[in-house]
Design an enzyme around this catalytic site. Sequence first.
Site, PDB file in Angstrom:
ATOM      1  N   LYS A  12      -6.157  -6.438  -4.908  1.00  0.00           N
ATOM      2  CA  LYS A  12      -6.309  -5.098  -4.340  1.00  0.00           C
ATOM      3  C   LYS A  12      -6.929  -5.184  -2.938  1.00  0.00           C
ATOM      4  CE  LYS A  12      -6.730  -1.492  -7.633  1.00  0.00           C
ATOM      5  NZ  LYS A  12      -5.410  -1.279  -8.224  1.00  0.00           N
ATOM      6  N   GLU A  47       6.981  -2.583  -7.818  1.00  0.00           N
ATOM      7  CA  GLU A  47       6.024  -1.596  -8.293  1.00  0.00           C
ATOM      8  C   GLU A  47       6.371  -0.208  -7.798  1.00  0.00           C
ATOM      9  OE1 GLU A  47       1.909  -2.461  -8.367  1.00  0.00           O
ATOM     10  OE2 GLU A  47       2.218  -4.306  -7.243  1.00  0.00           O
ATOM     11  N   ARG A  75     -10.700  -9.615 -11.831  1.00  0.00           N
ATOM     12  CA  ARG A  75      -9.655  -9.405 -10.826  1.00  0.00           C
ATOM     13  C   ARG A  75     -10.265  -9.279  -9.424  1.00  0.00           C
ATOM     14  NH1 ARG A  75      -5.766  -4.536 -11.948  1.00  0.00           N
ATOM     15  NH2 ARG A  75      -7.540  -3.307 -11.241  1.00  0.00           N
TER      16      ARG A  75
HETATM   17  C1  LIG Z   1      -4.496  -0.768  -9.066  1.00  0.00           C
HETATM   18  C2  LIG Z   1      -3.036  -0.981  -8.972  1.00  0.00           C
HETATM   19  C3  LIG Z   1      -2.211  -0.983 -10.121  1.00  0.00           C
HETATM   20  C4  LIG Z   1      -2.715  -0.634 -11.493  1.00  0.00           C
HETATM   21  O1  LIG Z   1      -3.710  -1.483 -11.969  1.00  0.00           O
HETATM   22  P1  LIG Z   1      -4.636  -1.023 -13.172  1.00  0.00           P
HETATM   23  O2  LIG Z   1      -5.526  -2.191 -13.411  1.00  0.00           O
HETATM   24  O3  LIG Z   1      -3.746  -0.741 -14.321  1.00  0.00           O
HETATM   25  O4  LIG Z   1      -5.356   0.189 -12.710  1.00  0.00           O
HETATM   26  C5  LIG Z   1      -0.873  -1.274  -9.951  1.00  0.00           C
HETATM   27  N1  LIG Z   1      -0.354  -1.547  -8.736  1.00  0.00           N
HETATM   28  C6  LIG Z   1      -1.114  -1.539  -7.615  1.00  0.00           C
HETATM   29  C7  LIG Z   1      -0.475  -1.867  -6.310  1.00  0.00           C
HETATM   30  C8  LIG Z   1      -2.469  -1.235  -7.703  1.00  0.00           C
HETATM   31  O5  LIG Z   1      -3.212  -1.194  -6.595  1.00  0.00           O
END
Ligand SMILES: *Cc1c(COP(=O)(O)O)cnc(C)c1O
Length: 337
Positions: free
Chosen positions: A182, A218, A80
């Site tokens: 991210k 989200e 990722r």
């Molecule tokens: C990191 C994150 C998540 C969760 O991702 P995981 O891989 O399950 O930790 C969900 N939404 C956002 C916006 C994030 O930054």
Amino acid sequence: MKKIDWDNLGFDINAAEKMFVANYKDGRWDEGEIVDYGKISIYPSAVVLNYGQGIFEGMKAYRTKDGRIAMFRPYDNAKRLNMGCERLCMPTIDEDFFVKSIESLLKVNEDYIPPYGKGDLYIRPILFGSGEMLGVNPATEYTFIIYMSPVGPYFKGGFNGIKLEIRKDYHRAPLYGSGGIKAIGNYAVSLYPKKVVKRNGYDEVIYLDAKTSTYIEEVGSANFFMLKDGVLSTPRLSGSILPGITRDSVLKIARDVFGLTPLERDIRYDEIYDADELFCTGTAAVITPISLVAYDGEEHTIGDGRPGEITKKMYDELKGIQLGEKEDRYGWFYEVK
Ligand SMILES: *Cc1c(COP(=O)(O)O)cnc(C)c1O
């Protein structure tokens, strides 16, 4: 070693003694080194400071009951991160290098992994354009850092359920933007909406899609799930939703362990008011029940306001796999030896 109050861990920075630093220059990454955690020096003209060319990951190291150290699907975080590096025109990082660097850092920071049952060691890799640039262009030099901090629950009082507010007037990420990675800039724009809902007495924002303000995206920095009439649903990965590794794990557990047929679909915000259970997922949030949602001044209690049965079972199953206590049919448990 710093003194840490293992019984009162929150989600606060309490950096472990060592960090890992690697640098990219002249078209290649160096081998990196472990140094004391501390300030770094950077040019004011670094691309990350001026144009936000930066990305992070979030992972955890777990202490098992018998004292071993484990991670959860670390190669998925490497993949990722690299997807995000492509999107932000940054050099990718070798997946093995990524995971091995974390492992070597975990070994020197081992004392910072909370005892079994007290919390986890949060792992934060960051990668950013550290080279100088005046115009809007990719940097030519990059820095990759990993630091760690022992943490407890992300939401205070988390497993009792959190209260969320749906907002139509703030969006997290547009379609075809950077919501699916991210990228650091995504989180800067979420600070203000979070401040607004906190002022209203809620824990976090439920974001809707930026085009129509109708479909759930989200919860702050966690993915969203709904159980209604025996069907588990989560928003489909539209491009502006972060593809959570916890989200993916929950979908697979729901299907293979619980025999549910989870759906990835568009979920209208007003469908969730009479859901049987709602929860959100993430490395930091784990599985956090949602006890109430508010929209436009109206509050809707979910179920009887207490964590639902499937929510609790999902938490136990996921935690069980992460700690090596439940059957791991997927090869997700990763022991650090
Ligand atoms: C990191 C994150 C998540 C969760 O991702 P995981 O891989 O399950 O930790 C969900 N939404 C956002 C916006 C994030 O930054």
